[in-house]
Design a protein around this motif. Structure first.
Motif, PDB file in Angstrom:
ATOM      1  N   LEU A  75       0.830  -1.209   0.000  1.00 32.79           N
ATOM      2  CA  LEU A  75       0.000   0.000   0.000  1.00 32.79           C
ATOM      3  C   LEU A  75       0.861   1.254   0.000  1.00 32.79           C
ATOM      4  CD1 LEU A  75      -2.685  -1.010   2.646  1.00 32.79           C
ATOM      5  CD2 LEU A  75      -2.907  -1.050   0.157  1.00 32.79           C
ATOM      6  N   GLY A  76       1.488   1.547  -1.077  1.00 35.23           N
ATOM      7  CA  GLY A  76       2.230   2.795  -1.158  1.00 35.23           C
ATOM      8  C   GLY A  76       3.713   2.642  -1.367  1.00 35.23           C
ATOM      9  N   GLY A  77       4.218   1.447  -1.228  1.00 39.70           N
ATOM     10  CA  GLY A  77       5.620   1.224  -1.545  1.00 39.70           C
ATOM     11  C   GLY A  77       6.567   1.345  -0.373  1.00 39.70           C
ATOM     12  N   VAL A  78       7.668   0.667  -0.508  1.00 37.74           N
ATOM     13  CA  VAL A  78       8.733   0.705   0.491  1.00 37.74           C
ATOM     14  C   VAL A  78       9.392   2.073   0.441  1.00 37.74           C
ATOM     15  CG1 VAL A  78      10.947  -0.309   1.125  1.00 37.74           C
ATOM     16  CG2 VAL A  78       9.111  -1.760   0.266  1.00 37.74           C
ATOM     17  N   GLY A  79       9.790   2.570   1.591  1.00 42.14           N
ATOM     18  CA  GLY A  79      10.489   3.836   1.629  1.00 42.14           C
ATOM     19  C   GLY A  79       9.584   5.053   1.738  1.00 42.14           C
ATOM     20  N   ARG A  80       8.331   4.831   2.100  1.00 45.32           N
ATOM     21  CA  ARG A  80       7.400   5.947   2.266  1.00 45.32           C
ATOM     22  C   ARG A  80       6.720   5.813   3.621  1.00 45.32           C
ATOM     23  NH1 ARG A  80       3.613   6.686  -2.717  1.00 45.32           N
ATOM     24  NH2 ARG A  80       3.887   8.865  -2.251  1.00 45.32           N
ATOM     25  N   SER A  81       6.562   6.939   4.319  1.00 49.62           N
ATOM     26  CA  SER A  81       5.830   6.977   5.590  1.00 49.62           C
ATOM     27  C   SER A  81       4.685   7.962   5.448  1.00 49.62           C
ATOM     28  CB  SER A  81       6.740   7.405   6.743  1.00 49.62           C
ATOM     29  OG  SER A  81       7.582   6.346   7.128  1.00 49.62           O
ATOM     30  N   PHE A  82       3.502   7.522   5.868  1.00 47.75           N
ATOM     31  CA  PHE A  82       2.293   8.314   5.685  1.00 47.75           C
ATOM     32  C   PHE A  82       1.885   9.014   6.978  1.00 47.75           C
ATOM     33  CE2 PHE A  82       2.306   5.482   2.145  1.00 47.75           C
ATOM     34  CZ  PHE A  82       1.771   6.230   1.115  1.00 47.75           C
ATOM     35  N   TRP A  83       1.388  10.233   6.815  1.00 51.94           N
ATOM     36  CA  TRP A  83       0.933  11.039   7.933  1.00 51.94           C
ATOM     37  C   TRP A  83      -0.342  10.448   8.519  1.00 51.94           C
ATOM     38  CZ3 TRP A  83      -3.202  14.932   8.039  1.00 51.94           C
ATOM     39  CH2 TRP A  83      -3.160  15.741   9.175  1.00 51.94           C
ATOM     40  N   ARG A  84      -0.381  10.337   9.854  1.00 53.52           N
ATOM     41  CA  ARG A  84      -1.558   9.812  10.544  1.00 53.52           C
ATOM     42  C   ARG A  84      -2.299  10.888  11.319  1.00 53.52           C
ATOM     43  NH1 ARG A  84      -1.751   4.074  12.565  1.00 53.52           N
ATOM     44  NH2 ARG A  84      -3.266   5.263  13.679  1.00 53.52           N
ATOM     45  N   GLY A  85      -1.659  12.002  11.604  1.00 52.58           N
ATOM     46  CA  GLY A  85      -2.331  13.070  12.332  1.00 52.58           C
ATOM     47  C   GLY A  85      -1.378  13.835  13.222  1.00 52.58           C
ATOM     48  N   TYR A  86      -1.957  14.809  13.907  1.00 50.75           N
ATOM     49  CA  TYR A  86      -1.194  15.654  14.823  1.00 50.75           C
ATOM     50  C   TYR A  86      -1.249  15.084  16.232  1.00 50.75           C
ATOM     51  CZ  TYR A  86      -1.458  19.135  11.108  1.00 50.75           C
ATOM     52  OH  TYR A  86      -1.360  19.791   9.909  1.00 50.75           O
ATOM     53  N   VAL A  87      -0.179  15.313  16.979  1.00 42.50           N
ATOM     54  CA  VAL A  87      -0.097  14.863  18.366  1.00 42.50           C
ATOM     55  C   VAL A  87       0.279  16.078  19.208  1.00 42.50           C
ATOM     56  CG1 VAL A  87       1.083  13.316  19.971  1.00 42.50           C
ATOM     57  CG2 VAL A  87       0.652  12.577  17.618  1.00 42.50           C
ATOM     58  N   PRO A  88      -0.503  16.390  20.248  1.00 35.52           N
ATOM     59  CA  PRO A  88      -0.171  17.556  21.071  1.00 35.52           C
ATOM     60  C   PRO A  88       1.080  17.313  21.907  1.00 35.52           C
ATOM     61  CG  PRO A  88      -1.986  16.362  22.042  1.00 35.52           C
ATOM     62  CD  PRO A  88      -1.688  15.690  20.721  1.00 35.52           C
ATOM     63  N   LEU A  89       1.690  18.409  22.311  1.00 39.92           N
ATOM     64  CA  LEU A  89       2.811  18.318  23.244  1.00 39.92           C
ATOM     65  C   LEU A  89       2.289  17.858  24.596  1.00 39.92           C
ATOM     66  CD1 LEU A  89       4.714  21.651  22.620  1.00 39.92           C
ATOM     67  CD2 LEU A  89       5.588  19.371  22.276  1.00 39.92           C
ATOM     68  N   PRO A  90       3.043  17.035  25.298  1.00 43.04           N
ATOM     69  CA  PRO A  90       2.609  16.694  26.658  1.00 43.04           C
ATOM     70  C   PRO A  90       2.667  17.935  27.537  1.00 43.04           C
ATOM     71  CG  PRO A  90       4.776  15.782  26.195  1.00 43.04           C
ATOM     72  CD  PRO A  90       4.279  16.402  24.928  1.00 43.04           C
ATOM     73  N   ARG A  91       1.689  18.085  28.379  1.00 43.08           N
ATOM     74  CA  ARG A  91       1.672  19.245  29.285  1.00 43.08           C
ATOM     75  C   ARG A  91       2.633  18.985  30.441  1.00 43.08           C
ATOM     76  NH1 ARG A  91      -1.882  23.015  28.010  1.00 43.08           N
ATOM     77  NH2 ARG A  91      -3.649  22.419  26.762  1.00 43.08           N
ATOM     78  N   PRO A  92       3.386  20.008  30.825  1.00 44.97           N
ATOM     79  CA  PRO A  92       4.307  19.826  31.957  1.00 44.97           C
ATOM     80  C   PRO A  92       3.524  19.619  33.247  1.00 44.97           C
ATOM     81  CG  PRO A  92       4.306  22.109  31.219  1.00 44.97           C
ATOM     82  CD  PRO A  92       3.450  21.325  30.250  1.00 44.97           C
ATOM     83  N   ALA A  93       4.099  18.843  34.119  1.00 45.10           N
ATOM     84  CA  ALA A  93       3.458  18.626  35.420  1.00 45.10           C
ATOM     85  C   ALA A  93       3.416  19.933  36.196  1.00 45.10           C
ATOM     86  CB  ALA A  93       4.234  17.564  36.205  1.00 45.10           C
ATOM     87  N   VAL A  94       2.313  20.171  36.853  1.00 42.57           N
ATOM     88  CA  VAL A  94       2.169  21.378  37.658  1.00 42.57           C
ATOM     89  C   VAL A  94       2.360  20.992  39.119  1.00 42.57           C
ATOM     90  CG1 VAL A  94       0.608  23.228  38.353  1.00 42.57           C
ATOM     91  CG2 VAL A  94       0.557  22.372  36.002  1.00 42.57           C
ATOM     92  N   ARG A  95       3.275  21.659  39.741  1.00 47.31           N
ATOM     93  CA  ARG A  95       3.529  21.385  41.153  1.00 47.31           C
ATOM     94  C   ARG A  95       2.767  22.387  41.990  1.00 47.31           C
ATOM     95  NH1 ARG A  95       9.803  19.918  42.127  1.00 47.31           N
ATOM     96  NH2 ARG A  95       9.455  17.707  41.810  1.00 47.31           N
ATOM     97  N   VAL A  96       2.072  21.905  42.966  1.00 49.40           N
ATOM     98  CA  VAL A  96       1.339  22.789  43.888  1.00 49.40           C
ATOM     99  C   VAL A  96       2.111  22.775  45.199  1.00 49.40           C
ATOM    100  CG1 VAL A  96      -0.825  23.154  45.088  1.00 49.40           C
ATOM    101  CG2 VAL A  96      -0.832  22.222  42.765  1.00 49.40           C
ATOM    102  N   ARG A  97       2.458  23.970  45.629  1.00 44.25           N
ATOM    103  CA  ARG A  97       3.171  24.078  46.905  1.00 44.25           C
ATOM    104  C   ARG A  97       2.196  23.883  48.048  1.00 44.25           C
ATOM    105  NH1 ARG A  97       5.139  29.681  46.814  1.00 44.25           N
ATOM    106  NH2 ARG A  97       3.814  29.924  45.031  1.00 44.25           N
ATOM    107  N   PRO A  98       2.642  23.177  49.080  1.00 51.04           N
ATOM    108  CA  PRO A  98       1.765  23.010  50.245  1.00 51.04           C
ATOM    109  C   PRO A  98       1.330  24.358  50.774  1.00 51.04           C
ATOM    110  CG  PRO A  98       3.754  21.648  50.448  1.00 51.04           C
ATOM    111  CD  PRO A  98       3.915  22.528  49.243  1.00 51.04           C
ATOM    112  N   GLY A  99       0.062  24.467  51.050  1.00 56.66           N
ATOM    113  CA  GLY A  99      -0.494  25.715  51.595  1.00 56.66           C
ATOM    114  C   GLY A  99      -0.875  26.720  50.528  1.00 56.66           C
ATOM    115  N   ALA A 100      -0.597  26.411  49.275  1.00 56.22           N
ATOM    116  CA  ALA A 100      -0.945  27.346  48.193  1.00 56.22           C
ATOM    117  C   ALA A 100      -2.348  27.045  47.732  1.00 56.22           C
ATOM    118  CB  ALA A 100       0.033  27.185  47.019  1.00 56.22           C
ATOM    119  N   GLY A 101      -3.037  28.077  47.367  1.00 52.42           N
ATOM    120  CA  GLY A 101      -4.262  28.003  46.680  1.00 52.42           C
ATOM    121  C   GLY A 101      -5.476  27.696  47.372  1.00 52.42           C
TER     122      GLY A 101
END
Length: 101
Positions: A75-101
């Motif tokens: 299906l398309g030949g050797v040596g070709r890679s097909f686009w499957r879609g977009y992938v979002p960046l992973p979100r950085p972990a949010v640290r909550v300081r004790p007593g904050a918020g």
């Protein structure tokens, strides 16, 4: 492979084109359509697994990823890679300081 650009090469660099002593797969579809992806140093399984490639021209903006998967046999030949879609960046972990918020 004349006048083809390699993914990750600087377009205004001295030689953004493919090198004869390297192996490439062609990216088909999506924001990186027509570029060549260098796979010279990749293990066989890495080529089969495909790649998440950074692109500034996607649904998630600069730093977002585009998912490319090798063509299925027959299906398309050797040596070709097909686009499957977009992938979002992973979100950085949010640290909550004790007593904050």
């Amino acid at each position: 492979m004349v006048d083809r650009q390699v993914y990750g090469a600087e377009p205004d660099g001295t030689d953004p084109g493919p090198r004869p002593d390297h192996d490439y797969v062609e990216l088909v579809g999506g924001p990186l359509d027509g570029l060549l992806l260098g796979v010279t140093c990749w293990q066989s399984q890495e080529v089969v697994d495909g790649a998440l490639l950074m692109s500034d021209h996607g649904a998630f903006g600069p730093g977002g990823r585009s998912d490319y998967e090798p063509a299925a046999p027959g299906l398309g030949g050797v040596g070709r890679s097909f686009w499957r879609g977009y992938v979002p960046l992973p979100r950085p972990a949010v640290r909550v300081r004790p007593g904050a918020g």
